[in-house]
Design an enzyme around this catalytic site. Structure first.
Site, PDB file in Angstrom:
ATOM      1  N   SER A   7      43.930  26.787  27.289  1.00 44.56           N
ATOM      2  CA  SER A   7      44.903  27.026  28.354  1.00 44.56           C
ATOM      3  C   SER A   7      45.833  25.838  28.490  1.00 44.56           C
ATOM      4  O   SER A   7      45.387  24.710  28.750  1.00 44.56           O
ATOM      5  CB  SER A   7      44.188  27.271  29.683  1.00 44.56           C
ATOM      6  OG  SER A   7      45.130  27.282  30.742  1.00 44.56           O
ATOM      7  N   HIS A  30      46.626  30.217  25.522  1.00 42.56           N
ATOM      8  CA  HIS A  30      46.570  30.918  26.804  1.00 42.56           C
ATOM      9  C   HIS A  30      47.610  30.328  27.757  1.00 42.56           C
ATOM     10  O   HIS A  30      47.620  29.117  28.009  1.00 42.56           O
ATOM     11  CB  HIS A  30      45.169  30.776  27.405  1.00 42.56           C
ATOM     12  CG  HIS A  30      44.912  31.683  28.559  1.00 42.56           C
ATOM     13  ND1 HIS A  30      44.605  33.025  28.411  1.00 42.56           N
ATOM     14  CD2 HIS A  30      44.923  31.454  29.898  1.00 42.56           C
ATOM     15  CE1 HIS A  30      44.422  33.569  29.606  1.00 42.56           C
ATOM     16  NE2 HIS A  30      44.615  32.637  30.523  1.00 42.56           N
ATOM     17  N   ASP A  32      49.139  30.561  31.488  1.00 38.68           N
ATOM     18  CA  ASP A  32      48.906  31.035  32.853  1.00 38.68           C
ATOM     19  C   ASP A  32      50.212  31.051  33.640  1.00 38.68           C
ATOM     20  O   ASP A  32      50.828  30.009  33.868  1.00 38.68           O
ATOM     21  CB  ASP A  32      47.899  30.126  33.563  1.00 38.68           C
ATOM     22  CG  ASP A  32      46.493  30.284  33.017  1.00 38.68           C
ATOM     23  OD1 ASP A  32      46.002  31.419  33.001  1.00 38.68           O
ATOM     24  OD2 ASP A  32      45.897  29.269  32.608  1.00 38.68           O
ATOM     25  N   MET A  34      51.843  31.873  37.226  1.00 39.08           N
ATOM     26  CA  MET A  34      51.465  32.037  38.633  1.00 39.08           C
ATOM     27  C   MET A  34      52.715  32.019  39.505  1.00 39.08           C
ATOM     28  O   MET A  34      53.633  31.231  39.266  1.00 39.08           O
ATOM     29  CB  MET A  34      50.536  30.903  39.072  1.00 39.08           C
ATOM     30  CG  MET A  34      49.366  30.659  38.156  1.00 39.08           C
ATOM     31  SD  MET A  34      48.347  29.289  38.756  1.00 39.08           S
ATOM     32  CE  MET A  34      47.354  28.967  37.313  1.00 39.08           C
ATOM     33  N   HIS A  63      48.838  35.384  30.626  1.00 38.00           N
ATOM     34  CA  HIS A  63      48.043  35.885  31.754  1.00 38.00           C
ATOM     35  C   HIS A  63      48.914  35.851  33.006  1.00 38.00           C
ATOM     36  O   HIS A  63      49.214  34.780  33.535  1.00 38.00           O
ATOM     37  CB  HIS A  63      46.808  34.973  31.885  1.00 38.00           C
ATOM     38  CG  HIS A  63      45.939  35.256  33.062  1.00 38.00           C
ATOM     39  ND1 HIS A  63      44.942  34.391  33.466  1.00 38.00           N
ATOM     40  CD2 HIS A  63      45.893  36.294  33.950  1.00 38.00           C
ATOM     41  CE1 HIS A  63      44.340  34.876  34.530  1.00 38.00           C
ATOM     42  NE2 HIS A  63      44.903  36.028  34.843  1.00 38.00           N
ATOM     43  N   MET A  65      49.459  36.121  36.669  1.00 38.89           N
ATOM     44  CA  MET A  65      48.869  36.085  38.016  1.00 38.89           C
ATOM     45  C   MET A  65      50.011  36.194  39.011  1.00 38.89           C
ATOM     46  O   MET A  65      50.365  35.249  39.717  1.00 38.89           O
ATOM     47  CB  MET A  65      48.065  34.789  38.194  1.00 38.89           C
ATOM     48  CG  MET A  65      46.787  34.764  37.393  1.00 38.89           C
ATOM     49  SD  MET A  65      45.932  33.168  37.451  1.00 38.89           S
ATOM     50  CE  MET A  65      46.640  32.406  35.985  1.00 38.89           C
ATOM     51  N   MET A 136      37.578  36.940  35.085  1.00 37.71           N
ATOM     52  CA  MET A 136      37.742  35.597  35.640  1.00 37.71           C
ATOM     53  C   MET A 136      36.376  35.062  36.071  1.00 37.71           C
ATOM     54  O   MET A 136      35.647  35.733  36.804  1.00 37.71           O
ATOM     55  CB  MET A 136      38.685  35.615  36.835  1.00 37.71           C
ATOM     56  CG  MET A 136      40.126  35.991  36.508  1.00 37.71           C
ATOM     57  SD  MET A 136      40.914  34.878  35.325  1.00 37.71           S
ATOM     58  CE  MET A 136      40.815  33.301  36.205  1.00 37.71           C
ATOM     59  N   GLY A 141      44.037  30.683  39.959  1.00 40.50           N
ATOM     60  CA  GLY A 141      45.060  29.900  40.661  1.00 40.50           C
ATOM     61  C   GLY A 141      45.079  28.433  40.318  1.00 40.50           C
ATOM     62  O   GLY A 141      46.129  27.806  40.341  1.00 40.50           O
ATOM     63  N   PHE A 142      43.928  27.867  39.981  1.00 41.32           N
ATOM     64  CA  PHE A 142      43.860  26.441  39.685  1.00 41.32           C
ATOM     65  C   PHE A 142      42.879  26.187  38.552  1.00 41.32           C
ATOM     66  O   PHE A 142      41.865  26.878  38.432  1.00 41.32           O
ATOM     67  CB  PHE A 142      43.408  25.643  40.918  1.00 41.32           C
ATOM     68  CG  PHE A 142      44.399  25.646  42.043  1.00 41.32           C
ATOM     69  CD1 PHE A 142      45.443  24.729  42.084  1.00 41.32           C
ATOM     70  CD2 PHE A 142      44.303  26.587  43.055  1.00 41.32           C
ATOM     71  CE1 PHE A 142      46.360  24.743  43.116  1.00 41.32           C
ATOM     72  CE2 PHE A 142      45.211  26.614  44.095  1.00 41.32           C
ATOM     73  CZ  PHE A 142      46.257  25.685  44.125  1.00 41.32           C
ATOM     74  N   GLY A 143      43.164  25.172  37.737  1.00 42.00           N
ATOM     75  CA  GLY A 143      42.254  24.783  36.682  1.00 42.00           C
ATOM     76  C   GLY A 143      41.173  23.863  37.205  1.00 42.00           C
ATOM     77  O   GLY A 143      41.230  23.362  38.337  1.00 42.00           O
ATOM     78  N   GLY A 144      40.164  23.636  36.366  1.00 44.23           N
ATOM     79  CA  GLY A 144      39.130  22.659  36.683  1.00 44.23           C
ATOM     80  C   GLY A 144      38.065  23.099  37.655  1.00 44.23           C
ATOM     81  O   GLY A 144      37.315  22.275  38.171  1.00 44.23           O
ATOM     82  N   ASP A 174      37.570  33.564  31.448  1.00 45.01           N
ATOM     83  CA  ASP A 174      38.484  32.477  31.781  1.00 45.01           C
ATOM     84  C   ASP A 174      37.999  31.789  33.048  1.00 45.01           C
ATOM     85  O   ASP A 174      37.916  32.421  34.102  1.00 45.01           O
ATOM     86  CB  ASP A 174      39.893  33.049  31.986  1.00 45.01           C
ATOM     87  CG  ASP A 174      40.931  31.992  32.349  1.00 45.01           C
ATOM     88  OD1 ASP A 174      40.589  30.796  32.396  1.00 45.01           O
ATOM     89  OD2 ASP A 174      42.090  32.377  32.592  1.00 45.01           O
ATOM     90  N   GLY A 175      37.693  30.504  32.922  1.00 43.28           N
ATOM     91  CA  GLY A 175      37.345  29.721  34.097  1.00 43.28           C
ATOM     92  C   GLY A 175      36.062  28.942  33.937  1.00 43.28           C
ATOM     93  O   GLY A 175      34.987  29.530  33.824  1.00 43.28           O
ATOM     94  N   GLY A 176      36.170  27.624  33.860  1.00 44.69           N
ATOM     95  CA  GLY A 176      34.983  26.791  33.781  1.00 44.69           C
ATOM     96  C   GLY A 176      34.249  26.856  32.462  1.00 44.69           C
ATOM     97  O   GLY A 176      33.088  26.437  32.372  1.00 44.69           O
ATOM     98  N   SER A 197      40.540  22.341  30.567  1.00 48.94           N
ATOM     99  CA  SER A 197      40.163  20.925  30.604  1.00 48.94           C
ATOM    100  C   SER A 197      39.088  20.600  29.582  1.00 48.94           C
ATOM    101  O   SER A 197      39.069  19.496  29.025  1.00 48.94           O
ATOM    102  CB  SER A 197      39.711  20.531  32.017  1.00 48.94           C
ATOM    103  OG  SER A 197      38.666  21.369  32.478  1.00 48.94           O
TER     104      SER A 197
END
Length: 214
Positions: A7, A30, A32, A34, A63, A65, A136, A141-144, A174-176, A197
């Site tokens: 991402s 990827h 994002d 938003m 993606h 959003m 998801m 909405g936010f990375g990390g 997607d996510g973590g 990240s």
């Protein structure tokens, strides 16, 4: 083979071309998008996708959003997206269907996205039409953010439905996603992993991409 989609939300936007080239061993890039309405953050738009398209041959996994994505899917396709995903929560079922149809009319791949609180069944109306379903594993909405392991049963349920009704469809999370969580995603049935990240903060990015493939 498990596909990796770094991402660019975690990239250095002042050196975006450099950071795109650093992940060249991955499968998708990827992106994002938003709008500050569907999610609280604002990221990038069509001009940035056009610029990215000029500097890489990687498949662009865009993606969206955003609210009412049907308004913009054609523009993102024309900007260079190879795959455009829209959230089932972002509009009425009829307009989500229209968005999928418009993406396909542009000769691109389409997908639907489910937020953590959205059940697997929400993908059923589109399951046999799309090329990808994205689950998801954080709130968008936010990375990390911290990986939500409670989404794995949803991933497993979708894997079963895909295998039964549309085996060519890819299943993305997607996510973590990181070295300590990628195996859970793969074991649940995902074959595309989005990582921000975990990739961009690695000392050896190609080695990290290889590690995430499981």
């Amino acid at each position: 083979m498990i596909k990796i989609a770094p991402s660019i939300l975690s990239a250095d936007f002042a050196n975006l071309e450099r950071d795109i080239r650093r992940v060249a061993s991955a499968d998708y890039l990827h992106v994002d998008v938003m709008d500050g309405m569907f999610v609280p953050n604002i990221s990038i738009g069509i001009p940035v996708v056009q610029s990215i398209r000029r500097v890489t041959d990687m498949a662009l996994d865009v993606h969206l959003m955003i609210v009412e994505p049907v308004r913009y899917v054609e523009a993102f396709c024309d900007a260079g997206a190879d795959l455009v995903t829209v959230h089932v929560e972002s509009d009425t079922p009829e307009k989500i269907q229209s968005a999928i149809d418009r993406i396909h009319a542009r000769g691109k791949r389409a997908g639907v996205v489910l937020k953590p609180k959205t059940p697997a069944e929400a993908a059923l109306p589109y399951l046999e039409q799309v090329e990808l379903i994205l689950v998801m594993t954080v709130e968008p909405g936010f990375g990390g953010q911290k990986f939500m392991s409670d989404q794995m049963p949803k991933v497993a349920a979708l894997r079963q439905l895909i295998d039964e009704r549309n085996p060519a469809c890819e299943l993305e999370v997607d996510g973590g996603v990181a070295p300590d969580t990628c195996r859970a995603c793969i074991d649940a049935g995902a074959n595309v992993l989005v990582a921000g990240s975990a990739v961009y903060k690695a000392e050896d990015i190609p080695a990290r991409i290889l590690e995430l493939r499981g």
